[in-house]
Write a protein that holds these residues in place. Sequence first.
Motif, short mmCIF file in Angstrom:
data_model
loop_
_atom_site.label_atom_id
_atom_site.label_comp_id
_atom_site.label_asym_id
_atom_site.label_seq_id
_atom_site.Cartn_x
_atom_site.Cartn_y
_atom_site.Cartn_z
N SER A 18 0.84 -1.18 0.00
CA SER A 18 0.00 0.00 0.00
C SER A 18 0.89 1.24 0.00
N VAL A 19 0.77 2.07 -1.03
CA VAL A 19 1.57 3.29 -1.18
C VAL A 19 0.64 4.49 -1.02
N THR A 20 0.97 5.37 -0.07
CA THR A 20 0.15 6.54 0.24
C THR A 20 0.96 7.80 0.04
N CYS A 21 0.38 8.79 -0.61
CA CYS A 21 0.98 10.12 -0.70
C CYS A 21 0.40 10.96 0.43
N ASP A 22 1.25 11.38 1.35
CA ASP A 22 0.79 12.18 2.48
C ASP A 22 0.49 13.62 2.09
N TYR A 23 0.95 14.05 0.92
CA TYR A 23 0.70 15.41 0.47
C TYR A 23 -0.72 15.57 -0.09
N CYS A 24 -1.11 14.65 -0.98
CA CYS A 24 -2.45 14.77 -1.58
C CYS A 24 -3.40 13.69 -1.08
N ARG A 25 -2.97 12.85 -0.14
CA ARG A 25 -3.79 11.85 0.54
C ARG A 25 -4.46 10.86 -0.42
N ASP A 52 12.08 -1.16 0.63
CA ASP A 52 12.53 0.23 0.68
C ASP A 52 13.08 0.68 -0.68
N LYS A 53 13.60 -0.25 -1.48
CA LYS A 53 14.08 0.10 -2.82
C LYS A 53 12.92 0.26 -3.81
N VAL A 54 11.81 -0.41 -3.56
CA VAL A 54 10.63 -0.26 -4.42
C VAL A 54 10.06 1.14 -4.28
N LEU A 55 10.06 1.67 -3.08
CA LEU A 55 9.47 3.00 -2.83
C LEU A 55 10.24 4.09 -3.56
N ARG A 56 11.53 3.91 -3.80
CA ARG A 56 12.33 4.92 -4.51
C ARG A 56 11.91 5.06 -5.98
N ARG A 57 11.29 4.01 -6.53
CA ARG A 57 10.89 4.04 -7.94
C ARG A 57 9.52 4.64 -8.16
N PHE A 58 8.81 4.94 -7.10
CA PHE A 58 7.46 5.48 -7.22
C PHE A 58 7.46 7.00 -7.20
N ARG A 59 6.46 7.57 -7.83
CA ARG A 59 6.19 9.00 -7.82
C ARG A 59 4.68 9.14 -7.82
N CYS A 60 4.15 10.09 -7.07
CA CYS A 60 2.70 10.28 -7.00
C CYS A 60 2.19 10.75 -8.36
N GLU A 61 1.15 10.10 -8.85
CA GLU A 61 0.60 10.48 -10.15
C GLU A 61 -0.19 11.77 -10.08
N LYS A 62 -0.69 12.12 -8.90
CA LYS A 62 -1.51 13.32 -8.78
C LYS A 62 -0.66 14.58 -8.64
N CYS A 63 0.30 14.56 -7.70
CA CYS A 63 1.09 15.77 -7.45
C CYS A 63 2.51 15.68 -8.02
N GLY A 64 2.98 14.48 -8.36
CA GLY A 64 4.30 14.31 -8.95
C GLY A 64 5.45 14.33 -7.96
N LYS A 65 5.18 14.30 -6.67
CA LYS A 65 6.23 14.38 -5.66
C LYS A 65 6.63 12.99 -5.19
N MET A 100 4.98 3.82 2.51
CA MET A 100 4.62 2.47 2.11
C MET A 100 4.33 1.62 3.34
N THR A 101 3.25 0.85 3.28
CA THR A 101 2.92 -0.10 4.33
C THR A 101 2.52 -1.42 3.69
N LEU A 102 2.55 -2.46 4.48
CA LEU A 102 2.09 -3.77 4.03
C LEU A 102 0.68 -3.98 4.55
N HIS A 103 -0.17 -4.55 3.71
CA HIS A 103 -1.57 -4.76 4.08
C HIS A 103 -1.93 -6.21 3.83
N VAL A 104 -2.43 -6.87 4.88
CA VAL A 104 -2.92 -8.25 4.74
C VAL A 104 -4.44 -8.16 4.62
N PRO A 105 -5.01 -8.53 3.48
CA PRO A 105 -6.46 -8.41 3.31
C PRO A 105 -7.21 -9.42 4.17
#
Length: 107
Positions: free
Chosen positions: A26-33, A53-66, A72-77
């Motif tokens: 689960s990847v969350t942008c704290d800027y645009c929620r 932690d290396k996966v998170l470096r490759r992500f960028r928020c699609e809404k704000c671009g930051k 990042m958190t892990l979610h067990v459904p």
Amino acid sequence: MVEIHPFKRLRAWTLLAARDQGQLISVTCDYCRVTHRYLATDLIELCGNVTLDKVLRRFRCEKCGKKNYLNMTLHVPHGSEFGELPVRRLREVRTTRIPVWSDDVLR
């Protein structure tokens, strides 16, 4: 019990381990929620078997671009979430071919 900082846990956990445990990333942008959930198998196809932690470096928020505000958190459904929880799936990977030119003299 001693509490471990979540970032240190992400440093030791790989995508294959998350896939074997049935966890969602689960990847969350704290800027645009905005929160998006991904399957570990899709991220393995995209990034290979790397630590989280290396996966998170490759992500960028699609809404704000930051990149600085991503978390990042892990979610067990749970059983009640199956069929209702929105998950992003990898449909295809597109590669772009960009020509690189150099100036030369005709011989």
